[in-house]
Design a protein around this motif. Sequence first.
Motif, short mmCIF file in Angstrom:
data_model
loop_
_atom_site.label_atom_id
_atom_site.label_comp_id
_atom_site.label_asym_id
_atom_site.label_seq_id
_atom_site.Cartn_x
_atom_site.Cartn_y
_atom_site.Cartn_z
N SER A 28 0.82 -1.21 0.00
CA SER A 28 0.00 0.00 0.00
C SER A 28 0.85 1.26 0.00
O SER A 28 0.50 2.26 -0.63
CB SER A 28 -0.92 0.00 1.23
OG SER A 28 -1.83 -1.08 1.18
N GLN A 29 1.99 1.21 0.68
CA GLN A 29 2.89 2.36 0.73
C GLN A 29 3.39 2.71 -0.67
O GLN A 29 3.44 3.89 -1.06
CB GLN A 29 4.07 2.05 1.65
CG GLN A 29 5.01 3.23 1.87
CD GLN A 29 6.19 2.85 2.76
OE1 GLN A 29 6.82 1.81 2.57
NE2 GLN A 29 6.47 3.68 3.76
N CYS A 30 3.73 1.69 -1.44
CA CYS A 30 4.22 1.92 -2.80
C CYS A 30 3.12 2.43 -3.71
O CYS A 30 3.34 3.31 -4.54
CB CYS A 30 4.83 0.63 -3.35
SG CYS A 30 6.39 0.16 -2.56
N LEU A 31 1.90 1.89 -3.57
CA LEU A 31 0.78 2.40 -4.36
C LEU A 31 0.47 3.85 -4.00
O LEU A 31 0.14 4.66 -4.86
CB LEU A 31 -0.46 1.54 -4.12
CG LEU A 31 -0.42 0.11 -4.67
CD1 LEU A 31 -1.68 -0.65 -4.29
CD2 LEU A 31 -0.24 0.11 -6.18
N PHE A 32 0.61 4.16 -2.72
CA PHE A 32 0.38 5.52 -2.24
C PHE A 32 1.38 6.48 -2.89
O PHE A 32 1.03 7.59 -3.30
CB PHE A 32 0.53 5.55 -0.72
CG PHE A 32 -0.04 6.78 -0.07
CD1 PHE A 32 -1.38 6.85 0.28
CD2 PHE A 32 0.77 7.88 0.20
CE1 PHE A 32 -1.90 7.98 0.89
CE2 PHE A 32 0.26 9.02 0.80
CZ PHE A 32 -1.08 9.07 1.15
N GLU A 33 2.63 6.06 -2.99
CA GLU A 33 3.68 6.89 -3.59
C GLU A 33 3.42 7.12 -5.07
O GLU A 33 3.77 8.17 -5.61
CB GLU A 33 5.05 6.23 -3.39
CG GLU A 33 5.51 6.24 -1.95
CD GLU A 33 6.83 5.52 -1.75
OE1 GLU A 33 7.41 5.06 -2.78
OE2 GLU A 33 7.31 5.42 -0.61
N GLN A 34 2.79 6.14 -5.72
CA GLN A 34 2.47 6.29 -7.14
C GLN A 34 1.39 7.35 -7.36
O GLN A 34 1.38 8.04 -8.37
CB GLN A 34 2.00 4.97 -7.73
CG GLN A 34 3.11 3.97 -7.99
CD GLN A 34 2.59 2.74 -8.72
OE1 GLN A 34 1.39 2.48 -8.77
NE2 GLN A 34 3.50 1.97 -9.28
N ARG A 35 0.46 7.47 -6.40
CA ARG A 35 -0.68 8.37 -6.56
C ARG A 35 -0.35 9.83 -6.24
O ARG A 35 -0.94 10.74 -6.80
CB ARG A 35 -1.83 7.91 -5.66
CG ARG A 35 -2.44 6.58 -6.04
CD ARG A 35 -3.71 6.35 -5.25
NE ARG A 35 -4.29 5.05 -5.55
CZ ARG A 35 -4.12 3.98 -4.81
NH1 ARG A 35 -3.39 4.06 -3.71
NH2 ARG A 35 -4.67 2.83 -5.14
N THR A 36 0.55 10.02 -5.28
CA THR A 36 0.81 11.39 -4.85
C THR A 36 2.27 11.59 -4.48
O THR A 36 2.94 10.66 -4.05
CB THR A 36 -0.06 11.76 -3.62
OG1 THR A 36 0.27 13.06 -3.18
CG2 THR A 36 0.17 10.77 -2.48
N THR A 37 2.75 12.81 -4.68
CA THR A 37 4.12 13.16 -4.29
C THR A 37 4.13 14.19 -3.17
O THR A 37 5.18 14.62 -2.72
CB THR A 37 4.88 13.74 -5.51
OG1 THR A 37 4.18 14.88 -6.01
CG2 THR A 37 5.03 12.70 -6.61
N THR A 38 2.94 14.59 -2.73
CA THR A 38 2.85 15.63 -1.70
C THR A 38 2.87 15.05 -0.29
O THR A 38 3.34 15.70 0.64
CB THR A 38 1.58 16.46 -1.89
OG1 THR A 38 0.43 15.59 -1.86
CG2 THR A 38 1.61 17.18 -3.24
N THR A 39 2.35 13.85 -0.12
CA THR A 39 2.34 13.22 1.20
C THR A 39 2.87 11.79 1.09
O THR A 39 2.91 11.21 0.00
CB THR A 39 0.92 13.18 1.79
OG1 THR A 39 0.06 12.47 0.88
CG2 THR A 39 0.39 14.57 2.04
N THR A 40 3.29 11.23 2.21
CA THR A 40 3.81 9.87 2.21
C THR A 40 3.09 9.04 3.27
O THR A 40 2.56 9.57 4.24
CB THR A 40 5.32 9.85 2.51
OG1 THR A 40 5.55 10.50 3.78
CG2 THR A 40 6.09 10.56 1.42
#
Length: 247
Positions: free
Chosen positions: A128-140
Amino acid sequence: MAIYFCLLLLVLQGVYGAVRRQVIINPGVNTHTACDTICDEETHGSPMCGSDGIEYKTRCDYNNAVCTASKAGDRLTVSNYGPCITLNTSCADAIQARCVQTAMMDESTMVCGSNNITYASTCQFRHSQCLFEQRTTTTTLTIAHMGKCAVEVNSKIEVDCSQYFPDTTPSVAIESGTVVQRITCPKLYDPLCVNLKTTSAIGSYTRTMSSECSFCQYLMNSHQISKDNMIGYALHTGPCTHSGLIG
């Protein structure tokens, strides 16, 4: 003397043959009280990662470990298939990982994310962390702490299904005779956790959908969205912590 030697040789051959037959008849199945089944990598399949963070070369090796853990009063489950996924695993590998959807969650393997979502394992969190990084660059997405989150997130995510149902989408008839639009979803594993409604006494239950597109197709088939209203709602991105996979 020669007669005794020959008899001893026959006995040893009989014992060896019995052991060999047991291994061949029950490959990878641990029937030994000592949890020491002989494992063969070619016969017993590919590696898997246990909830103890150890990579087992075969299902047979894993079964031996389960047997040993059970004797010690511990519980060992599969975290993911293939090499163990850790927080340092590359996103290319983590996104493709086959994380196990654990029905009976063990709190010792849970991870609480900074989004207040409890993940059943490190594999699910890293995925999920990697998918999250794909969607946005503003938050982690980071780890808040190990274990279950004290307060679970209760906000919902809006899913716009109109992007998957263009005006040219063909229509088909389903079993009830009702005509609905049918789409072909891309083979992309980008899971999200949703709440599915039922007509039974339980009312609703959570399930992991393989992608937004699969979720939208489900909503269309169950008449929960239409051309006039193409908005659906998911509980959160990433897999649910205690459900199977749909779509």
